[in-house]
Design a protein around this motif. Sequence first.
Motif: not given
Length: 215
Positions: A13-14, A16-19, A23, A81, A85
């Motif tokens: 989830a997170v 993938i959102e943050r690259g 996916p 970033r 994480w």
Amino acid sequence: MPAAVQFAELLAAVGIERGLIGPREVDRLWDRHLLNSAVVGERIPNGTRVIDIGSGAGLPGVPLSLARPDLDVTLLEPMARRVAWLEEVVKTLRLPATVVRGRAEEPSIKQQLAGADFVVARAVAPLDRLWGWSAPLLRHGGRLVALKGESAEVEVARDGGTVKRAGGSLPVVERCGIDVLETPTTIIVVERVGATGRAGGRGRRPGRTRKDRPQ
């Protein structure tokens, strides 16, 4: 195991959102990423100090810490970033791990983290460059365990001489998780046996390579 499941859910989830991962990696998180990383613990003795260079999404350091809470794991990562994480993951999963922002080649990092028993790395750089970053962080007799794919034999043949001149043993290709994984994890192991020197070669700086490559 519950914490490992939670980490997989966070990545899916997170992450993938943050690259941090792609996916298409979701369907193979366990075999290609989590278990692929965790089985490296087979080569690491109890209670040792381990540094994960260019930890990125937390691979292999987080699965290793989950599987082996007896280890003193440091997740070393230069990008803000990704550091954020990793700090969230460590806090959420209550891992016995430390997050440090920086690059392995920085003098301050060498001074802060020197004397480790093991350095681990996954999808960071070619072997010669990786050894040049790892060797100053290792105690004499400490080892680099580099997670590699099909390039392992080629890298050993190409970079073995450079590694030896820079204070390493002859690199050895090994397999981990033979009884656990359908495709075992391929690693290159190098022991620090002499004084460190600068290794040549090309490669990205730690943390700049995506951590979603299958190994």
